[in-house]
Design a protein around this motif. Sequence first.
Motif, PDB file in Angstrom:
ATOM      1  N   ALA A  85     -15.241   0.831   1.059  1.00  0.00           N
ATOM      2  CA  ALA A  85     -15.201   0.653  -0.477  1.00  0.00           C
ATOM      3  C   ALA A  85     -15.291  -0.655  -0.975  1.00  0.00           C
ATOM      4  CB  ALA A  85     -13.944   1.558  -0.842  1.00  0.00           C
ATOM      5  N   ALA A  86     -16.256  -0.810  -2.160  1.00  0.00           N
ATOM      6  CA  ALA A  86     -16.106  -2.330  -2.313  1.00  0.00           C
ATOM      7  C   ALA A  86     -14.794  -2.622  -3.475  1.00  0.00           C
ATOM      8  CB  ALA A  86     -17.276  -2.468  -3.070  1.00  0.00           C
ATOM      9  N   ASP A  87     -14.695  -1.418  -4.324  1.00  0.00           N
ATOM     10  CA  ASP A  87     -13.605  -1.630  -5.256  1.00  0.00           C
ATOM     11  C   ASP A  87     -12.075  -1.418  -4.498  1.00  0.00           C
ATOM     12  OD1 ASP A  87     -12.759  -1.400  -8.430  1.00  0.00           O
ATOM     13  OD2 ASP A  87     -11.998   0.297  -7.355  1.00  0.00           O
ATOM     14  N   GLU A  88     -11.158  -2.301  -4.974  1.00  0.00           N
ATOM     15  CA  GLU A  88      -9.830  -2.200  -4.513  1.00  0.00           C
ATOM     16  C   GLU A  88      -8.941  -0.896  -4.635  1.00  0.00           C
ATOM     17  OE1 GLU A  88      -5.687  -4.794  -4.410  1.00  0.00           O
ATOM     18  OE2 GLU A  88      -7.704  -5.905  -4.423  1.00  0.00           O
ATOM     19  N   ALA A  89      -9.121  -0.558  -6.147  1.00  0.00           N
ATOM     20  CA  ALA A  89      -8.732   0.405  -6.441  1.00  0.00           C
ATOM     21  C   ALA A  89      -9.164   1.963  -5.871  1.00  0.00           C
ATOM     22  CB  ALA A  89      -8.636   0.747  -7.885  1.00  0.00           C
ATOM     23  N   ALA A  90     -10.333   1.879  -5.515  1.00  0.00           N
ATOM     24  CA  ALA A  90     -10.999   3.173  -5.024  1.00  0.00           C
ATOM     25  C   ALA A  90     -10.606   3.232  -3.485  1.00  0.00           C
ATOM     26  CB  ALA A  90     -12.575   3.019  -4.978  1.00  0.00           C
ATOM     27  N   TRP A 131      -7.131   5.663   0.638  1.00  0.00           N
ATOM     28  CA  TRP A 131      -6.010   5.648   1.627  1.00  0.00           C
ATOM     29  C   TRP A 131      -4.963   6.685   1.289  1.00  0.00           C
ATOM     30  CZ3 TRP A 131      -6.186  -0.511   1.584  1.00  0.00           C
ATOM     31  CH2 TRP A 131      -6.875  -0.963   2.618  1.00  0.00           C
ATOM     32  N   HIS A 132      -4.540   6.734   0.079  1.00  0.00           N
ATOM     33  CA  HIS A 132      -3.450   7.668  -0.137  1.00  0.00           C
ATOM     34  C   HIS A 132      -3.728   9.038  -0.089  1.00  0.00           C
ATOM     35  CE1 HIS A 132      -1.514   4.252  -3.242  1.00  0.00           C
ATOM     36  NE2 HIS A 132      -1.442   3.976  -1.848  1.00  0.00           N
ATOM     37  N   ARG A 133      -5.105   9.318  -0.163  1.00  0.00           N
ATOM     38  CA  ARG A 133      -5.469  10.816   0.263  1.00  0.00           C
ATOM     39  C   ARG A 133      -5.303  10.851   1.750  1.00  0.00           C
ATOM     40  NH1 ARG A 133     -11.557  11.118  -2.142  1.00  0.00           N
ATOM     41  NH2 ARG A 133     -11.582  13.042  -0.593  1.00  0.00           N
ATOM     42  N   CYS A 134      -5.786   9.992   2.578  1.00  0.00           N
ATOM     43  CA  CYS A 134      -5.626  10.081   3.996  1.00  0.00           C
ATOM     44  C   CYS A 134      -4.022  10.098   4.373  1.00  0.00           C
ATOM     45  CB  CYS A 134      -6.269   8.780   4.456  1.00  0.00           C
ATOM     46  SG  CYS A 134      -5.975   8.781   6.227  1.00  0.00           S
ATOM     47  N   PHE A 135      -3.098   9.429   3.519  1.00  0.00           N
ATOM     48  CA  PHE A 135      -1.564   9.323   3.828  1.00  0.00           C
ATOM     49  C   PHE A 135      -1.267  10.869   3.723  1.00  0.00           C
ATOM     50  CE2 PHE A 135      -0.742   4.716   2.227  1.00  0.00           C
ATOM     51  CZ  PHE A 135      -1.384   4.497   3.231  1.00  0.00           C
ATOM     52  N   GLY A 154       0.851  -1.123   0.008  1.00  0.00           N
ATOM     53  CA  GLY A 154      -0.104   0.006  -0.077  1.00  0.00           C
ATOM     54  C   GLY A 154       0.780   1.245   0.135  1.00  0.00           C
ATOM     55  N   TYR A 155       2.078   1.097  -0.225  1.00  0.00           N
ATOM     56  CA  TYR A 155       3.019   2.156  -0.191  1.00  0.00           C
ATOM     57  C   TYR A 155       2.595   3.303  -1.127  1.00  0.00           C
ATOM     58  CZ  TYR A 155       7.263   5.097  -0.788  1.00  0.00           C
ATOM     59  OH  TYR A 155       8.200   6.214  -0.904  1.00  0.00           O
ATOM     60  N   ASP A 156       2.852   4.456  -0.911  1.00  0.00           N
ATOM     61  CA  ASP A 156       2.771   5.814  -1.529  1.00  0.00           C
ATOM     62  C   ASP A 156       3.795   6.742  -1.117  1.00  0.00           C
ATOM     63  OD1 ASP A 156       1.366   7.035  -3.901  1.00  0.00           O
ATOM     64  OD2 ASP A 156       0.643   8.402  -2.145  1.00  0.00           O
ATOM     65  N   ARG A 157       4.511   7.327  -2.150  1.00  0.00           N
ATOM     66  CA  ARG A 157       5.415   8.224  -1.492  1.00  0.00           C
ATOM     67  C   ARG A 157       4.651   9.544  -1.124  1.00  0.00           C
ATOM     68  NH1 ARG A 157      10.899   8.897  -1.736  1.00  0.00           N
ATOM     69  NH2 ARG A 157      11.719  11.140  -1.730  1.00  0.00           N
ATOM     70  N   ALA A 158       5.090  10.264   0.050  1.00  0.00           N
ATOM     71  CA  ALA A 158       4.514  11.350   0.397  1.00  0.00           C
ATOM     72  C   ALA A 158       4.940  12.594  -0.566  1.00  0.00           C
ATOM     73  CB  ALA A 158       4.862  11.465   1.914  1.00  0.00           C
ATOM     74  N   GLU A 159       4.158  13.481  -0.620  1.00  0.00           N
ATOM     75  CA  GLU A 159       4.629  14.757  -1.260  1.00  0.00           C
ATOM     76  C   GLU A 159       5.487  15.409  -0.176  1.00  0.00           C
ATOM     77  OE1 GLU A 159       2.674  18.828  -3.054  1.00  0.00           O
ATOM     78  OE2 GLU A 159       1.190  17.074  -3.044  1.00  0.00           O
ATOM     79  N   ALA A 160       5.172  15.320   1.001  1.00  0.00           N
ATOM     80  CA  ALA A 160       6.096  16.030   1.993  1.00  0.00           C
ATOM     81  C   ALA A 160       6.785  14.632   2.543  1.00  0.00           C
ATOM     82  CB  ALA A 160       5.088  16.788   2.935  1.00  0.00           C
ATOM     83  N   THR A 161       8.218  14.711   2.092  1.00  0.00           N
ATOM     84  CA  THR A 161       9.104  13.826   2.998  1.00  0.00           C
ATOM     85  C   THR A 161       9.960  14.643   3.926  1.00  0.00           C
ATOM     86  OG1 THR A 161      10.532  14.067   0.833  1.00  0.00           O
ATOM     87  CG2 THR A 161       8.831  12.373   0.994  1.00  0.00           C
ATOM     88  N   TYR A 162      10.264  14.061   4.935  1.00  0.00           N
ATOM     89  CA  TYR A 162      11.056  14.812   5.789  1.00  0.00           C
ATOM     90  C   TYR A 162      12.630  14.293   5.851  1.00  0.00           C
ATOM     91  CZ  TYR A 162       6.603  16.719   7.123  1.00  0.00           C
ATOM     92  OH  TYR A 162       5.327  17.167   7.197  1.00  0.00           O
ATOM     93  N   THR A 163      13.375  14.964   5.397  1.00  0.00           N
ATOM     94  CA  THR A 163      14.709  14.701   5.277  1.00  0.00           C
ATOM     95  C   THR A 163      15.368  15.891   6.219  1.00  0.00           C
ATOM     96  OG1 THR A 163      14.983  15.870   3.432  1.00  0.00           O
ATOM     97  CG2 THR A 163      14.855  13.599   3.114  1.00  0.00           C
ATOM     98  N   HIS A 164      16.942  15.732   6.367  1.00  0.00           N
ATOM     99  CA  HIS A 164      17.646  16.656   7.242  1.00  0.00           C
ATOM    100  C   HIS A 164      17.735  17.827   6.673  1.00  0.00           C
ATOM    101  CE1 HIS A 164      21.336  17.834   9.630  1.00  0.00           C
ATOM    102  NE2 HIS A 164      20.260  18.248  10.383  1.00  0.00           N
TER     103      HIS A 164
END
Length: 302
Positions: free
Chosen positions: A243-248, A253-257, A117-127
């Motif tokens: 949600a019944a559809d896996e893609a939906a 979930w990605h919007r929640c992330f 279920g990984y989705d790269r975040a738009e805001a990633t926290y690096t040093h």
Amino acid sequence: PNGNYTGANAPACSAMEWRFAPEGSQRLGAVARQEALVADDIAAADSTGLDLGGVTQEFVPGFASPYVMFNCGKAPFSDVRVRQALLYAIDYDQMIGEVFGGHATVPTGVLPVTHTGYDRAEATYTHDPERARQLLEKAGVADLTVELALQDAAFKEVADRICADWAQMGIKAAVNAQPGTLAGSVANFDAALCFDDPTLLGFDVDLILSWRYGGAIVPERLAQWTGPAADEARALMQQAREAADEAAQMELWHRCFAIIEQQVPLHPIAFLDAGTAWQADALRGFEPLTTDGVDFLGVSLR
């Protein structure tokens, strides 16, 4: 073994003995001395001074993670810019290299890259100390003081390093290792370093989200993460459940992330590799797990 068992996975041995040792070096030493066949929850430093001839040791990318949790109901940590600034001030790569022996990865999303279920975040926290300073300036925060409560004494070195990184920014930071700081109906803390691994219960995305971000204990009672963004994230979790559809479902979930990574009521410092050691010459079919624990299903003695 159960003599009445008639299933497909018949036991491959007549008896098993389980031993419990609190330190990873003790567990690894038992395997090295051939007193045990397998040891889990092994860290890179546990092998210091041990002769590991005949021992197979493997680190598998996992989900277990120390994470910084903020008291979102307490100023100035109620300001998302302050929370983001404190995360940008942490040197994740140095932490992973020096504390975890390189056996961890810097988080780039709510889930590790190995999760389906990984989705790269738009805001990633690096040093990025400069970005951290800009965020604090925009928040109008100067002379910031942070007390970092420590949930698990095993991560004292991690907490010390986080505070050292914050101190380099001119932030007055100190670790509070007093037990019980996070107890009570409303814990009074600034930030806390905690540790858990929800995948010990399962790999379902909803389970992981509910555990850290959607339930009443961690996100609401401790992090005190409330308000429109929190409500929207939890509404998306509920919509994904229905949600019944896996893609939906994945899209929800990605919007929640995205909300979680922008709001950061809590944020993992690193996703730790799971370390396991075993006597490969004595076992047939053994494979290490991505979490603490061992799986002997389909394993037999050579």
